[in-house]
Design an enzyme around this catalytic site. Structure first.
Site, PDB file in Angstrom:
ATOM      1  N   ARG A 163      11.071   3.928   3.988  1.00 28.38           N
ATOM      2  CA  ARG A 163      10.625   2.972   5.009  1.00 28.38           C
ATOM      3  C   ARG A 163      11.834   2.167   5.457  1.00 28.38           C
ATOM      4  NH1 ARG A 163       5.580  -1.084   4.616  1.00 28.38           N
ATOM      5  NH2 ARG A 163       4.569   0.852   5.230  1.00 28.38           N
ATOM      6  N   ARG A 217       0.796  -1.224   0.000  1.00 35.23           N
ATOM      7  CA  ARG A 217       0.000   0.000   0.000  1.00 35.23           C
ATOM      8  C   ARG A 217       0.829   1.276   0.000  1.00 35.23           C
ATOM      9  NH1 ARG A 217      -2.776  -3.872   1.703  1.00 35.23           N
ATOM     10  NH2 ARG A 217      -0.778  -4.383   2.620  1.00 35.23           N
ATOM     11  N   THR A 218       1.727   1.407   0.966  1.00 34.20           N
ATOM     12  CA  THR A 218       2.417   2.685   1.128  1.00 34.20           C
ATOM     13  C   THR A 218       3.306   2.973  -0.076  1.00 34.20           C
ATOM     14  OG1 THR A 218       2.460   2.102   3.463  1.00 34.20           O
ATOM     15  CG2 THR A 218       3.664   4.072   2.818  1.00 34.20           C
ATOM     16  N   HIS A 259       4.026   5.603  11.757  1.00 29.80           N
ATOM     17  CA  HIS A 259       3.672   5.460  10.330  1.00 29.80           C
ATOM     18  C   HIS A 259       2.689   6.596  10.002  1.00 29.80           C
ATOM     19  CE1 HIS A 259       2.784   3.925   6.489  1.00 29.80           C
ATOM     20  NE2 HIS A 259       2.493   2.667   6.765  1.00 29.80           N
ATOM     21  N   LYS A 304      26.866  -3.098  -1.649  1.00 32.69           N
ATOM     22  CA  LYS A 304      28.340  -3.060  -1.678  1.00 32.69           C
ATOM     23  C   LYS A 304      28.891  -2.408  -0.415  1.00 32.69           C
ATOM     24  CE  LYS A 304      27.804  -1.702  -6.383  1.00 32.69           C
ATOM     25  NZ  LYS A 304      28.053  -0.514  -7.209  1.00 32.69           N
TER      26      LYS A 304
HETATM   27  N1   CP Z   1      -0.562  -0.195   5.785  1.00 32.57           N
HETATM   28  C1   CP Z   1       0.691  -0.394   5.277  1.00 32.57           C
HETATM   29  O1   CP Z   1       1.676   0.242   5.658  1.00 32.57           O
HETATM   30  O2   CP Z   1       0.745  -1.359   4.314  1.00 32.57           O
HETATM   31  P1   CP Z   1       2.059  -1.751   3.520  1.00 32.57           P
HETATM   32  O3   CP Z   1       3.008  -2.397   4.486  1.00 32.57           O
HETATM   33  O4   CP Z   1       1.601  -2.712   2.447  1.00 32.57           O
HETATM   34  O5   CP Z   1       2.641  -0.498   2.944  1.00 32.57           O
END
Ligand code: CP
Length: 304
Positions: A101, A51-52, A129, A80
Site C-alpha cells: 500500500r 482491515r487490508t 483498491h 536511511k
Molecule cells: N477498507 C480499507 O482499506 O481499510 P484499511 O485502510 O483499514 O485497510
C-alpha cells in the site's frame, strides 16, 4: 508472474473461480490450513491500515504461511534513504508474494517491474483498491446470490475514494448494472472513471442529494471524505460531514437494500444504523479475509 494491480481487465470467469473457492474455504477451513505451508508474504504498508493489512496477514497465517514486513516504512532502511526500487528488490527476494500500500497512484504497477514475486495492490493513493472490491463483490454475492441486476449508489468522496474506482471497474463486467454517483460537484468522480463507464455503455446518473435517490437503490455504498488526500485543509473542512446516513434517513431505503462501506468510517454513517439488518459493512470485513485467502491461492498456485 501473476500480479493483482487493478480490476480493469478482470474477467467474470476469474472472479467466479475466486468466489467459488472463497465459499469453499468458509465452509471447509481445515481443508486449506496447509495450503501455504512454507510460503512467506511480505506486507509493505507505506500508509496506515487496519482491515487490508491485518486481513491479509490473517489470510496468509490461516493458510499455514508466514508474514513479514512493516506497517511503518521508517522501521526499514527506507529511513536511511533506500529507494522504493531497492526496497522492493530486497523484500521480494525473501518472499513468495508481496502486498503493498502506498500513497502514490500507480505504485503497485511500478514496483511489479522490480519484483521477484507476485505483487498485490493494497491501495495506491486515491487511484484503486482492488482487494477491497473483491471483499465488496463477495458481500454482494453472499447477500443477493449474484452480482448483476443492481442499481448502486456511490456516495461521498468519489474523487479520492479508491474503493469506488475499483468497484466501478469490477461491477461494469456484470450485466444490468446501473450507477448513481452521489457527491458534491467538488468531490465528483474523476473523468477517467466516467470515460471508462461511457466506453462500456454503462448507465449512470449523478445526484447531489442522497435522500432523493435512496428509495431507488438496491445498494448504497457510502464512503468517507478522504482527509489524507486534501492538500488544502480548508477544502476538507468544507466537505467533511457532507453526507450522514442516520436510522431516520434509512427509512427511505428499500426493505431489501444493502448498506455498504469499505470502512473506516468517519462521520458518514451514524452508529444507530449498525443494528439494521441492511447494514453489511462489517460483513465486508469478514468476507474480505476469506476472499484474500482465495486470492493468495490463486496467485501462488501454478495451475491457476
Ligand atoms: N477498507 C480499507 O482499506 O481499510 P484499511 O485502510 O483499514 O485497510
Amino acid at each position: 508472474m501473476k500480479h493483482l494491480i487493478t480490476l480493469e481487465n478482470m474477467s467474470v470467469e476469474w472472479w467466479e473461480r475466486l468466489y467459488k473457492r472463497c465459499r469453499d474455504i468458509i465452509a471447509n477451513p481445515s481443508d486449506y490450513a496447509h495450503e501455504m505451508d512454507g510460503r512467506v508474504m511480505a506486507s509493505l504498508f507505506y500508509e496506515p491500515s487496519s482491515r487490508t493489512s491485518f486481513s491479509f496477514q490473517a489470510a496468509m497465517m490461516r493458510l499455514g504461511g508466514k508474514v513479514m514486513g512493516f506497517s511503518d516504512p521508517n522501521t526499514s532502511s527506507a529511513a536511511k534513504g533506500e529507494t522504493l526500487a531497492d526496497t522492493i528488490r530486497v523484500f521480494t527476494t525473501f518472499s513468495d508474494v508481496a502486498v503493498i500500500r502506498a500513497s502514490v497512484a500507480g505504485t503497485a504497477e511500478e514496483v511489479a517491474r522490480w519484483s521477484h514475486c507476485p505483487i498485490i495492490n493494497a491501495g495506491d493513493g486515491g487511484h484503486t483498491h482492488p482487494t477491497q472490491t473483491l471483499a465488496d463483490l463477495t458481500t454482494i454475492s453472499m447477500y443477493r446470490g449474484k452480482i448483476g441486476g443492481i442499481h448502486i449508489g456511490l456516495c461521498g468522496d468519489l474523487r479520492n475514494g479508491r474503493t469506488v474506482h475499483s468497484l466501478i471497474h469490477a461491477l461494469s463486467k456484470f450485466p444490468d448494472i446501473k450507477f448513481t454517483m452521489i457527491s458534491p460537484a467538488g468531490l465528483a468522480l474523476p473523468s477517467e472513471s466516467e470515460t471508462y463507464l461511457r466506453s462500456r455503455g454503462i448507465e449512470y446518473g449523478i445526484s447531489e442529494s442522497l435522500e432523493d435517490v435512496l428509495p431507488e437503490l438496491d445498494i448504497l455504498y457510502m464512503t468517507r471524505v478522504q482527509k489524507e488526500r486534501f492538500a488544502d485543509r480548508a477544502e476538507f473542512e468544507r466537505y467533511k460531514g457532507v453526507y450522514l446516513l442516520t436510522k431516520d434517513k434509512l427509512a427511505l431505503a428499500r426493505k431489501d437494500a444493502l448498506i455498504m462501506h469499505p470502512l473506516p468510517r468517519a462521520d458518514e454513517i451514524s452508529p444507530d444504523v449498525d443494528s439494521d439488518p441492511r447494514a453489511v459493512y462489517f460483513d465486508q470485513v469478514f468476507y474480505g479475509m476469506y476472499i484474500r485467502m482465495s486470492l493468495l491461492i490463486e496467485l501462488l498456485t501454478p495451475e491457476f
